[in-house]
Write an enzyme that holds these catalytic residues in place. Structure first.
Site, PDB file in Angstrom:
ATOM      1  N   GLY A 136      -4.940  -0.607  10.420  1.00 14.69           N
ATOM      2  CA  GLY A 136      -5.455   0.057   9.208  1.00 14.69           C
ATOM      3  C   GLY A 136      -6.613  -0.707   8.604  1.00 14.69           C
ATOM      4  O   GLY A 136      -6.739  -0.812   7.383  1.00 14.69           O
ATOM      5  N   SER A 181      -9.816   0.033   8.737  1.00 16.28           N
ATOM      6  CA  SER A 181     -11.041   0.815   8.542  1.00 16.28           C
ATOM      7  C   SER A 181     -11.510   0.824   7.092  1.00 16.28           C
ATOM      8  O   SER A 181     -12.670   1.104   6.821  1.00 16.28           O
ATOM      9  CB  SER A 181     -10.816   2.260   8.995  1.00 16.28           C
ATOM     10  OG  SER A 181      -9.794   2.852   8.220  1.00 16.28           O
ATOM     11  N   VAL A 240      -0.462   4.235  14.881  1.00 13.15           N
ATOM     12  CA  VAL A 240       0.810   3.511  15.013  1.00 13.15           C
ATOM     13  C   VAL A 240       2.021   4.434  15.098  1.00 13.15           C
ATOM     14  O   VAL A 240       3.126   3.969  15.372  1.00 13.15           O
ATOM     15  CB  VAL A 240       1.012   2.469  13.877  1.00 13.15           C
ATOM     16  CG1 VAL A 240      -0.051   1.395  13.908  1.00 13.15           C
ATOM     17  CG2 VAL A 240       1.103   3.138  12.507  1.00 13.15           C
ATOM     18  N   ASN A 274      -0.844  -3.752   8.404  1.00 10.49           N
ATOM     19  CA  ASN A 274      -1.358  -3.271   7.117  1.00 10.49           C
ATOM     20  C   ASN A 274      -1.382  -1.740   7.020  1.00 10.49           C
ATOM     21  O   ASN A 274      -1.368  -1.201   5.920  1.00 10.49           O
ATOM     22  CB  ASN A 274      -2.773  -3.841   6.920  1.00 10.49           C
ATOM     23  CG  ASN A 274      -3.524  -3.137   5.821  1.00 10.49           C
ATOM     24  OD1 ASN A 274      -3.307  -3.376   4.640  1.00 10.49           O
ATOM     25  ND2 ASN A 274      -4.418  -2.213   6.198  1.00 10.49           N
ATOM     26  N   SER A 327       5.110  -3.941  -0.359  1.00  6.27           N
ATOM     27  CA  SER A 327       4.638  -3.442  -1.668  1.00  6.27           C
ATOM     28  C   SER A 327       5.616  -3.853  -2.750  1.00  6.27           C
ATOM     29  O   SER A 327       6.822  -4.011  -2.489  1.00  6.27           O
ATOM     30  CB  SER A 327       4.552  -1.913  -1.630  1.00  6.27           C
ATOM     31  OG  SER A 327       4.378  -1.410  -2.932  1.00  6.27           O
ATOM     32  N   TYR A 357       8.380   5.972   0.521  1.00  3.77           N
ATOM     33  CA  TYR A 357       7.507   4.787   0.541  1.00  3.77           C
ATOM     34  C   TYR A 357       8.306   3.527   0.192  1.00  3.77           C
ATOM     35  O   TYR A 357       8.183   2.489   0.864  1.00  3.77           O
ATOM     36  CB  TYR A 357       6.373   5.022  -0.461  1.00  3.77           C
ATOM     37  CG  TYR A 357       5.298   3.968  -0.477  1.00  3.77           C
ATOM     38  CD1 TYR A 357       4.354   3.896   0.541  1.00  3.77           C
ATOM     39  CD2 TYR A 357       5.209   3.050  -1.522  1.00  3.77           C
ATOM     40  CE1 TYR A 357       3.339   2.939   0.509  1.00  3.77           C
ATOM     41  CE2 TYR A 357       4.205   2.098  -1.562  1.00  3.77           C
ATOM     42  CZ  TYR A 357       3.272   2.048  -0.539  1.00  3.77           C
ATOM     43  OH  TYR A 357       2.275   1.095  -0.572  1.00  3.77           O
ATOM     44  N   ALA A 417      11.503   2.989   0.520  1.00  4.94           N
ATOM     45  CA  ALA A 417      12.424   2.648   1.615  1.00  4.94           C
ATOM     46  C   ALA A 417      11.664   2.000   2.768  1.00  4.94           C
ATOM     47  O   ALA A 417      12.124   1.013   3.360  1.00  4.94           O
ATOM     48  CB  ALA A 417      13.152   3.901   2.093  1.00  4.94           C
TER      49      ALA A 417
HETATM   50  P1  NDP Z   1      -5.905   3.000   2.312  1.00  4.71           P
HETATM   51  O1  NDP Z   1      -5.363   4.369   2.161  1.00  4.71           O
HETATM   52  O2  NDP Z   1      -7.180   2.628   1.653  1.00  4.71           O
HETATM   53  O3  NDP Z   1      -6.033   2.607   3.885  1.00  4.71           O
HETATM   54  C1  NDP Z   1      -4.975   2.885   4.771  1.00  4.71           C
HETATM   55  C2  NDP Z   1      -5.351   2.400   6.143  1.00  4.71           C
HETATM   56  O4  NDP Z   1      -4.272   2.717   7.052  1.00  4.71           O
HETATM   57  C3  NDP Z   1      -6.597   3.102   6.693  1.00  4.71           C
HETATM   58  O5  NDP Z   1      -7.312   2.184   7.487  1.00  4.71           O
HETATM   59  C4  NDP Z   1      -6.018   4.213   7.565  1.00  4.71           C
HETATM   60  O6  NDP Z   1      -6.900   4.669   8.584  1.00  4.71           O
HETATM   61  C5  NDP Z   1      -4.832   3.450   8.153  1.00  4.71           C
HETATM   62  N1  NDP Z   1      -3.855   4.341   8.772  1.00  4.71           N
HETATM   63  C6  NDP Z   1      -3.333   5.479   8.257  1.00  4.71           C
HETATM   64  N2  NDP Z   1      -2.525   6.056   9.158  1.00  4.71           N
HETATM   65  C7  NDP Z   1      -2.545   5.286  10.270  1.00  4.71           C
HETATM   66  C8  NDP Z   1      -1.940   5.363  11.546  1.00  4.71           C
HETATM   67  N3  NDP Z   1      -1.138   6.380  11.870  1.00  4.71           N
HETATM   68  N4  NDP Z   1      -2.185   4.386  12.458  1.00  4.71           N
HETATM   69  C9  NDP Z   1      -3.000   3.353  12.141  1.00  4.71           C
HETATM   70  N5  NDP Z   1      -3.617   3.217  10.958  1.00  4.71           N
HETATM   71  C10 NDP Z   1      -3.395   4.178  10.031  1.00  4.71           C
HETATM   72  O7  NDP Z   1      -4.710   2.035   1.819  1.00  4.71           O
HETATM   73  P2  NDP Z   1      -4.723   0.587   1.151  1.00  4.71           P
HETATM   74  O8  NDP Z   1      -5.821  -0.233   1.695  1.00  4.71           O
HETATM   75  O9  NDP Z   1      -4.560   0.757  -0.297  1.00  4.71           O
HETATM   76  O10 NDP Z   1      -3.319   0.046   1.684  1.00  4.71           O
HETATM   77  C11 NDP Z   1      -3.179  -0.850   2.778  1.00  4.71           C
HETATM   78  C12 NDP Z   1      -1.719  -1.292   2.837  1.00  4.71           C
HETATM   79  O11 NDP Z   1      -1.359  -1.902   1.591  1.00  4.71           O
HETATM   80  C13 NDP Z   1      -0.744  -0.131   3.023  1.00  4.71           C
HETATM   81  O12 NDP Z   1       0.313  -0.529   3.852  1.00  4.71           O
HETATM   82  C14 NDP Z   1      -0.230   0.120   1.620  1.00  4.71           C
HETATM   83  O13 NDP Z   1       1.035   0.709   1.615  1.00  4.71           O
HETATM   84  C15 NDP Z   1      -0.208  -1.292   1.070  1.00  4.71           C
HETATM   85  N6  NDP Z   1      -0.204  -1.361  -0.381  1.00  4.71           N
HETATM   86  C16 NDP Z   1      -1.249  -0.836  -1.110  1.00  4.71           C
HETATM   87  C17 NDP Z   1      -1.229  -0.899  -2.493  1.00  4.71           C
HETATM   88  C18 NDP Z   1      -2.325  -0.354  -3.350  1.00  4.71           C
HETATM   89  O14 NDP Z   1      -2.155  -0.359  -4.589  1.00  4.71           O
HETATM   90  N7  NDP Z   1      -3.445   0.091  -2.796  1.00  4.71           N
HETATM   91  C19 NDP Z   1      -0.091  -1.517  -3.196  1.00  4.71           C
HETATM   92  C20 NDP Z   1       0.943  -2.029  -2.332  1.00  4.71           C
HETATM   93  C21 NDP Z   1       0.867  -1.951  -0.982  1.00  4.71           C
HETATM   94  P3  NDP Z   1      -7.953   5.879   8.261  1.00  4.71           P
HETATM   95  O15 NDP Z   1      -9.106   5.265   7.523  1.00  4.71           O
HETATM   96  O16 NDP Z   1      -8.356   6.400   9.591  1.00  4.71           O
HETATM   97  O17 NDP Z   1      -7.207   6.882   7.440  1.00  4.71           O
END
Ligand code: NDP
Length: 244
Positions: A10, A12, A61, A87, A139, A152, A154
């Site tokens: 993740g 990107s 994933v 991530n 999280s 989420y 869970a």
């Molecule tokens: P974003 O929505 O900005 O980014 C999510 C990333 O995950 C993107 O790169 C997306 O790719 C990728 N992704 C989505 N589906 C898949 C998949 N099937 N296989 C591989 N990659 C995938 O999220 P954040 O940067 O905010 O979050 C990153 C992590 O941090 C997550 O796990 C989130 O739960 C966690 N988190 C975030 C918080 C927040 O407040 N932002 C708080 C607590 C935890 P694409 O660009 O192609 O969609």
């Protein structure tokens, strides 16, 4: 002397992108992996612009085949993966009483099953090398729960259990496994939350601001460093104090 290789899922955008850029500045070669290769290439270009090495991969994933192919290709090109940052994550919010099975399943598949599948791919190599670092991005919601986010919460609580189990299995091989529990971070994931909810969350944060992706990246940088070599099975809260 070789550069260590860090594989970030993740990567990107958002937190994953910040982690990739920060680890590259710490001397890691980076594998930028997410579903859309064009977006990964943009991040890879930023990494190369600061003289880092970056490789990009399509990775979904939810698909065991995609996971196997991505890690197989990395091992072919790089011969080692020293750091895995799980991530990739999504939300599909809704009250449990009305939650669709598909929304439950997809969140578990990406956030929890995906992390397990990726960890399984890197462990044999890390065991051979007697060195490895896995960081799972959980999280605050996995620690405290959150109404409207049963799926989420869970999945993120599950990641904490996975982290501790792997830490126990892998300690004797000099592989550390830790989790980071971010609070409320400014990314695409949070930008469309209702204004009222944003204000409520902000009022519950002692440091009185949202976090930045770089706040999480700094914690990852520490956990994968030699300075953190005696830390494993830990859940590091990076949340401005919103949950203690
Ligand atoms: P974003 O929505 O900005 O980014 C999510 C990333 O995950 C993107 O790169 C997306 O790719 C990728 N992704 C989505 N589906 C898949 C998949 N099937 N296989 C591989 N990659 C995938 O999220 P954040 O940067 O905010 O979050 C990153 C992590 O941090 C997550 O796990 C989130 O739960 C966690 N988190 C975030 C918080 C927040 O407040 N932002 C708080 C607590 C935890 P694409 O660009 O192609 O969609």
């Amino acid at each position: 002397m070789f550069n260590r290789v860090a594989f970030v899922t993740g990567a990107s955008r958002g937190i994953g992108r910040a982690i990739a850029l920060t680890l590259c500045r710490s001397g890691f070669d980076i594998v930028v992996a997410s579903p859309e290769i064009e977006k990964n290439e943009e991040v890879a270009e930023e990494i190369r612009a600061c003289s880092g090495e970056a490789m990009t991969l399509n990775l979904d994933v939810t698909s065991p085949e995609s996971v196997k192919a991505a890690f197989g290709k990395t091992m072919q090109d790089k011969t080692r993966i020293d750091v895995l940052v799980n991530n990739a994550g999504i939300t599909r919010d809704g009250l449990a009483v009305r939650m669709k099975q598909t929304d439950w399943d997809l969140v578990m598949k990406i956030n929890l099953n995906g992390a397990f599948l990726c960890a399984q791919q890197v462990l044999p190599g890390m065991m051979r090398n007697r060195w490895g670092r896995i960081v799972n991005i959980s999280s605050v919601v996995g620690q405290a729960g959150s109404a409207g986010q049963a799926n989420y919460a869970a999945s993120k609580a599950g990641l904490i259990g996975l982290t501790k189990a792997l830490a126990q299995e892998m300690g004797s091989r000099n592989i550390t496994v830790n989790a980071i529990a971010p609070g409320y971070i400014a990314t695409d994931m949070t930008k469309d939350l209702p204004e009222e909810l944003k204000q409520k969350m902000l009022s519950s944060i002692p440091l009185a601001r949202m976090g930045k992706p770089e706040d999480i990246a700094a914690a990852v940088k520490f956990l994968v460093s030699e300075d953190a070599s005696y830390i494993t099975g830990h859940v590091l809260a990076v949340n401005g104090g919103m949950y203690m």
